[in-house]
Design a protein around this motif. Structure first.
Motif, PDB file in Angstrom:
ATOM      1  N   GLU A 194       7.507   4.813  -4.966  1.00 42.52           N
ATOM      2  CA  GLU A 194       7.710   6.110  -4.313  1.00 42.52           C
ATOM      3  C   GLU A 194       6.866   7.211  -4.945  1.00 42.52           C
ATOM      4  O   GLU A 194       6.622   8.243  -4.315  1.00 42.52           O
ATOM      5  CB  GLU A 194       9.189   6.509  -4.366  1.00 42.52           C
ATOM      6  N   GLU A 195       6.442   7.007  -6.204  1.00 44.45           N
ATOM      7  CA  GLU A 195       5.680   8.042  -6.913  1.00 44.45           C
ATOM      8  C   GLU A 195       4.183   7.759  -6.935  1.00 44.45           C
ATOM      9  O   GLU A 195       3.415   8.540  -7.493  1.00 44.45           O
ATOM     10  CB  GLU A 195       6.197   8.150  -8.352  1.00 44.45           C
ATOM     11  N   ARG A 196       3.754   6.675  -6.333  1.00 44.07           N
ATOM     12  CA  ARG A 196       2.341   6.312  -6.400  1.00 44.07           C
ATOM     13  C   ARG A 196       1.523   7.034  -5.337  1.00 44.07           C
ATOM     14  O   ARG A 196       2.036   7.427  -4.289  1.00 44.07           O
ATOM     15  CB  ARG A 196       2.170   4.804  -6.205  1.00 44.07           C
ATOM     16  N   GLU A 197       0.256   7.137  -5.644  1.00 38.46           N
ATOM     17  CA  GLU A 197      -0.689   7.633  -4.651  1.00 38.46           C
ATOM     18  C   GLU A 197      -1.261   6.426  -3.919  1.00 38.46           C
ATOM     19  O   GLU A 197      -2.020   5.641  -4.488  1.00 38.46           O
ATOM     20  CB  GLU A 197      -1.807   8.432  -5.323  1.00 38.46           C
ATOM     21  N   LEU A 198      -0.875   6.267  -2.672  1.00 44.30           N
ATOM     22  CA  LEU A 198      -1.311   5.119  -1.882  1.00 44.30           C
ATOM     23  C   LEU A 198      -2.545   5.475  -1.067  1.00 44.30           C
ATOM     24  O   LEU A 198      -2.816   6.647  -0.796  1.00 44.30           O
ATOM     25  CB  LEU A 198      -0.188   4.662  -0.943  1.00 44.30           C
TER      26      LEU A 198
ATOM     27  N   GLY B 250      -3.751   5.671  11.466  1.00 43.70           N
ATOM     28  CA  GLY B 250      -3.017   5.474  12.706  1.00 43.70           C
ATOM     29  C   GLY B 250      -1.686   4.781  12.487  1.00 43.70           C
ATOM     30  O   GLY B 250      -0.873   5.199  11.662  1.00 43.70           O
ATOM     31  N   LEU B 251      -1.488   3.686  13.210  1.00 40.73           N
ATOM     32  CA  LEU B 251      -0.229   2.950  13.160  1.00 40.73           C
ATOM     33  C   LEU B 251      -0.348   1.652  12.370  1.00 40.73           C
ATOM     34  O   LEU B 251       0.541   0.802  12.443  1.00 40.73           O
ATOM     35  CB  LEU B 251       0.235   2.642  14.590  1.00 40.73           C
ATOM     36  N   GLU B 252      -1.430   1.504  11.604  1.00 40.96           N
ATOM     37  CA  GLU B 252      -1.658   0.256  10.883  1.00 40.96           C
ATOM     38  C   GLU B 252      -0.562  -0.032   9.865  1.00 40.96           C
ATOM     39  O   GLU B 252      -0.188  -1.192   9.651  1.00 40.96           O
ATOM     40  CB  GLU B 252      -3.019   0.280  10.186  1.00 40.96           C
ATOM     41  N   ALA B 253      -0.043   1.000   9.202  1.00 37.12           N
ATOM     42  CA  ALA B 253       1.004   0.769   8.200  1.00 37.12           C
ATOM     43  C   ALA B 253       2.238   0.158   8.852  1.00 37.12           C
ATOM     44  O   ALA B 253       2.876  -0.743   8.285  1.00 37.12           O
ATOM     45  CB  ALA B 253       1.362   2.081   7.504  1.00 37.12           C
TER      46      ALA B 253
ATOM     47  N   TRP C 137       6.291  -1.006   2.885  1.00 39.33           N
ATOM     48  CA  TRP C 137       7.415  -0.197   3.367  1.00 39.33           C
ATOM     49  C   TRP C 137       7.158   1.283   3.086  1.00 39.33           C
ATOM     50  O   TRP C 137       7.331   2.132   3.961  1.00 39.33           O
ATOM     51  CB  TRP C 137       8.706  -0.660   2.692  1.00 39.33           C
ATOM     52  N   GLU C 138       6.749   1.591   1.869  1.00 40.69           N
ATOM     53  CA  GLU C 138       6.507   2.981   1.495  1.00 40.69           C
ATOM     54  C   GLU C 138       5.403   3.594   2.348  1.00 40.69           C
ATOM     55  O   GLU C 138       5.512   4.746   2.792  1.00 40.69           O
ATOM     56  CB  GLU C 138       6.143   3.059   0.014  1.00 40.69           C
TER      57      GLU C 138
END
Length: 406
Positions: free
Chosen positions: A241-245, A250-253, A293-294
């Motif tokens: 939750e604290e990471r820089e992703l 778009g909707l790929e995630a 998920w994140e």
């Protein structure tokens, strides 16, 4: 109640030393109540194996304690079994053994784990502690009759040996003793009315002598040291939750999360159908799912202008919708209808779009909003849930029919 000594976590922040001290005290109290003897590795009878362990202990990053209390399980206030581990846990080559002692009569209760599952548990340990994935499912398997020494007496031991194909030299397997490379074995024997299960890597059964454990203190301290070392290895991990992703496009995630979760669900279902112990493939474990998920939750927050709580609930509903659809139909995975269904569910989740499958989307909302037991089939409301599920599945079939005649 099972207490897995490798995976404990507190319910609130606590000083590590206090936490370890509390765990040690709990272990001492529990083991003191054992009314049956517990076996461990008395010594490595093979000089070569003993020398390998001594070299591992002398290495710079090797554990000081090679013995550790691994886990135990209690049922109705009665200790059911105790497992200890010995050897070099930092290497896939070993030598490393686990010994689990069951209380008398345990074999008459719940079925004991199959030896194949004991081997897979050891491969799980290697993956969880060292990040080494030895692959899923059986490799090259042999059933062998070996000998193991128990308090000076040789005992016959029927074992299950599993080696990964890449570790097997040549095309065939020659009869003979266990090969070290890539081999994990498990065996079970009876000792004075007790059932004892042994699992090893990098050491053959004939090189081991089992003995009753008279003093558990070194195992309890060894367990604490092991947990400290594992915590140090993971100490630099930042909560997802604290990471820089990486920025989502778009909707790929959403699509990647759905693909991941459907793969998980289908893998478990396949194992259940094959009457194997459900076990998530290692390639799908770890933090891969958590990162996906994140990423999907963050993208849902951004695109749908939702709070984190709202986005998490929306993503959960989306994932459960499609994994349940995959379990209940033969077209949701690997077909054009299945791919388009994913797209419509995603667009409805993010944008509340007026997709062609809108009746199915709304039917799922009714099914999903059924409360904590919304997926249960029995109990109060079971008939209503089954009816809601039929309405939902019928809506999807109507969608497919309309697509076919367009």
């Amino acid at each position: 109640m099972r207490r897995d000594m490798m995976r404990e976590s507190g319910s609130r922040p606590q000083d590590p030393d206090d936490r370890y001290a509390g765990q040690e005290a709990f272990s001492r109290r529990t083991i003191a109540e054992a009314d049956f003897p517990v076996f461990g590795v008395g010594r490595f009878a093979c000089p070569v194996t003993a020398d390998r362990l001594l070299r591992a202990r002398a290495a710079e990053d090797a554990p000081l304690h090679s013995e550790a209390l691994a886990a135990f399980e209690s049922c109705d206030g009665e200790l059911s079994w105790v497992e200890v581990r010995s050897g070099d846990w930092t290497s896939a080559d070993g030598p490393y053994l686990s010994v689990r002692t069951y209380r008398p009569g345990a074999e008459h209760g719940d079925p004991l784990p199959e030896l194949e599952d004991v081997v897979e548990d050891e491969r799980d340990r290697l993956y969880e502690q060292l990040g080494i994935d030895e692959g899923d499912g059986p490799g090259v398997v042999r059933a062998l009759r070996e000998w193991i020494t128990v308090e000076g007496e040789p005992r016959a031991l029927q074992i299950h040996e599993d080696r990964r194909p890449e570790a097997v030299p040549g095309a065939g397997l020659a009869a003979g003793p266990l090969l070290d490379a890539g081999a994990v074995w498990a065996g079970r024997l009876r000792v004075d009315g007790l059932t004892v299960t042994v699992c090893g890597r990098g050491v053959p059964p004939g090189a081991v002598e089992l003995a009753r454990i008279e003093d558990f203190e070194r195992y309890i301290l060894g367990r604490t040291e092991l947990m400290r070392r594992l915590a140090a290895r993971r100490g630099q991990d930042v909560p997802v939750e604290e990471r820089e992703l990486a920025p989502a496009v778009g909707l790929e995630a959403h699509r990647e999360l759905i693909e991941h979760n459907i793969a998980e669900s289908m893998a478990i279902d396949a194992q259940v159908r094959a009457r194997r112990t459900p076990r998530l493939p290692r390639r799908l474990r770890g933090e891969v799912g958590a990162v996906r998920w994140e990423a999907a939750v963050r993208q849902q927050m951004r695109l749908a202008s939702e709070t984190r709580e709202e986005a998490a609930e929306a993503v959960a509903a989306m994932v459960n919708h499609l994994t349940r659809l995959a379990r209940n139909t033969d077209w949701a995975v690997g077909t054009p209808d299945g791919r388009d269904a994913v797209e419509e569910v995603v667009r409805y989740t993010v944008f509340a779009s007026e997709v062609p499958s809108l009746p199915a989307q709304r039917a799922w909302e009714q099914l999903w909003q059924g409360g904590p037991d919304r997926t249960a089939e029995d109990g109060p409301g079971g008939a209503a849930r089954r009816l809601a599920e039929q309405v939902w599945l019928s809506a999807w079939e109507q969608w497919r029919l309309e697509r076919s005649i367009r």
